[in-house]
Design a protein around this motif. Sequence first.
Motif, short mmCIF file in Angstrom:
data_model
loop_
_atom_site.label_atom_id
_atom_site.label_comp_id
_atom_site.label_asym_id
_atom_site.label_seq_id
_atom_site.Cartn_x
_atom_site.Cartn_y
_atom_site.Cartn_z
N PHE A 14 76.56 13.67 12.40
CA PHE A 14 75.19 13.18 12.93
C PHE A 14 74.19 13.45 11.65
N LEU A 17 73.94 16.69 9.83
CA LEU A 17 74.69 17.93 10.69
C LEU A 17 76.12 17.36 10.64
N ALA A 19 78.77 17.88 13.16
CA ALA A 19 79.08 18.45 14.37
C ALA A 19 80.38 18.96 14.64
N PRO A 38 79.90 28.90 21.09
CA PRO A 38 78.36 28.89 21.16
C PRO A 38 77.74 27.36 21.60
N GLY A 40 76.23 24.18 21.13
CA GLY A 40 75.92 23.28 19.91
C GLY A 40 77.28 23.19 18.66
N SER A 41 78.36 24.05 19.19
CA SER A 41 79.34 24.25 18.50
C SER A 41 80.32 23.10 18.04
N GLY A 42 80.14 21.88 19.14
CA GLY A 42 80.82 20.65 18.85
C GLY A 42 81.79 20.18 19.80
N LYS A 43 81.53 21.19 21.19
CA LYS A 43 82.91 20.94 22.21
C LYS A 43 82.60 19.40 22.48
N GLN A 86 79.71 16.81 31.68
CA GLN A 86 78.63 18.08 31.50
C GLN A 86 77.55 17.98 32.73
N HIS A 212 81.88 27.61 29.74
CA HIS A 212 81.20 28.77 29.10
C HIS A 212 81.55 30.07 30.12
#
Length: 262
Positions: A14, A17, A19, A38, A40-43, A86, A212
């Motif tokens: 992006f 970034l 991702a 974590p 923002g890790s790209g999941k 999500q 998570h």
Amino acid sequence: METILELRGLTKRFGNLTAVNDLSLTMRKRSIHALIGPNGSGKTTTVGMINGTLPYSVGNVMFDGEDITGMKNHTIARKGVGRTFQNIKLFATMTVLENIMVGGHTLNPRSTNIVQYLFRVNNSLREETVLKEKAEAVLEFIGLKEYANREVGSLAYGLRKITEFGRALMGEPKLILLDEPAAGLNPSERVALIDTFIKAYERGTDFFLIEHNMDVVMNISTVITVLNFGTKIAEGTPKEIQTNPEVISAYLGRRYLKEVAR
Ligand SMILES: Nc1ncnc2c1ncn2[C@@H]1O[C@H](COP(=O)(O)OP(=O)(O)OP(=O)(O)O)[C@@H](O)[C@H]1O
Ligand SMILES: [Mg+2]
């Protein structure tokens, strides 16, 4: 080993970034494969690339032996990839039954009785009836029959999550991508949802699970892949992942510290 899903060198940027960075993984048939890491890790980005909602230009996705790279979302859905989100995406003012029926619009004609299929061409009433019968069977399966005519907006959060899962089942998926299904659920809602997943798994659906909640992940996953800043840092069984020092320092340790601080 038979493979249901294979990612080969997937990369998503992006702007500046990255991702997801050169992600490869192989998910075997008849497994629950978790993707953790974590915030923002790209999941979620990875899930979007798998099911064709997020365009990408580097890498390949193979599903059930077929290269689905670059295919559109509805095509991929019809091939047997379902998804939950999500943030729940249901129609709040529609009933539970109606919301589940919506999931049937990706239905593969070949999966229904051919005579039925031929005779429901240009016959939307017949089509509606078939869809409704199927949705009722799904409602029964997920244990929400008594809520069929309730507006989704009036349901407890846990039941909405189960409804969303029911909608995904309507497409008769071989694989369901679950993006944080247990988030926001209380322990008993969590148990109810997991029970429904296990039931569907036993009936033949495989799961790619982002989550998570480590109780959930460690209890139901066959294999776990760990992302950190878009890059895969580990992969293994729950036991291997729990004791992996890099995973503990990048993710699990921090989660533990957060929990202690609360
Ligand atoms: N459409 C977008 N435009 C720009 N950046 C994005 C976009 N979608 C995601 N990102 C960024 O890409 C990175 C990966 O995001 P992603 O949502 O995949 O993370 P995640 O692992 O699902 O995190 P979480 O656990 O918080 O859901 C983040 O830094 C995010 O801010
Ligand atoms: Mg996410």
